[in-house]
Write an enzyme that holds these catalytic residues in place. Sequence first.
Site, PDB file in Angstrom:
ATOM      1  CG  ASN A  96      -1.580   1.323   1.468  1.00  0.00           C
ATOM      2  OD1 ASN A  96      -2.477   1.727   0.745  1.00  0.00           O
ATOM      3  ND2 ASN A  96      -1.112   2.031   2.505  1.00  0.00           N
ATOM      4  CE1 TYR A 165      -0.248   8.383  -6.056  1.00  0.00           C
ATOM      5  CE2 TYR A 165      -2.356   8.675  -7.170  1.00  0.00           C
ATOM      6  CZ  TYR A 165      -1.607   8.136  -6.138  1.00  0.00           C
ATOM      7  OH  TYR A 165      -2.216   7.345  -5.189  1.00  0.00           O
ATOM      8  CE  LYS A 169      -0.482   4.648  -6.138  1.00  0.00           C
ATOM      9  NZ  LYS A 169      -0.206   3.587  -5.139  1.00  0.00           N
ATOM     10  CB  THR A 200      -7.433   9.315   2.959  1.00  0.00           C
ATOM     11  OG1 THR A 200      -7.228   9.544   1.557  1.00  0.00           O
ATOM     12  CG2 THR A 200      -7.902   7.882   3.173  1.00  0.00           C
TER      13      THR A 200
END
Length: 260
Positions: A96, A165, A169, A200
């Site tokens: 993670n 990013y 991913k 989050t």
Amino acid sequence: MTTTSTRARFTGRTALVTGAGGGIGRGIALAFAREGANVVVAGRRKEPLAKTVALIEGAGGKALAVTADVTSADDLRTLVRAAVDRFGSLDVAVNNAGVLTGRGRLTADLPEEDWRTMLDINVTGVLLALQAEVAQMRTQPDGGAIVNIASRIGVHSRLRGTTGYAVTKAAVSVLSRGAALDHIADGVRINAVSPGPTATDMSFKPGESETDRADRMRTEVPLGRVSTVEEIAAAVLYLASDDAASVVGTDLVVDGGSTA
């Protein structure tokens, strides 16, 4: 909505979660503990890991915190050894740990340092973790299961200023499929989960309030809200469990329909 399981699919098994000092990683660790697993939590900082362990032990579970940098192959081998030394096996691993840097910077303006940081942690970190985990799991009679955390941004990016990013991913998703084919004969099942907007800190835009975020999610996400950490954890636990015994090399997108 909060998802709380009363099942015990992982009793007697050991689950390792990287990036478990908060957010989705902590939620995944807590979910495994609720279902009977011995949980090893890893990250670079001791204090957040200690809090995760305290939450697990406070609820009657068993946990071990190990500080580790996922960009270090030596750290990851030591992490796996610590899990096996303490609990006897490594049955599940959830990779993670990840980072988003240079947020809001357009592709042509993304600093090289931010690009390399994301590659090192988000991609190389997953590869090195996989290597350490598979090395252990392939020696075990029952093998093991690995779940890598990718992102819906890697599936279909609709956000300007997140190209770096998104690339990393997407790489996690491809890495997961390739590794799944490489190692299913070793008895190791490998899959990925791609969360969408989740409750989050990462789901907030700079300076955005919870009310502002909720308003934005009602228009950006068909479901009309962010996913809860518990909902992401439920997807991870499914893929790691015997319920998904024939699921190999998938990327389960949990994003409220935003990539549909």
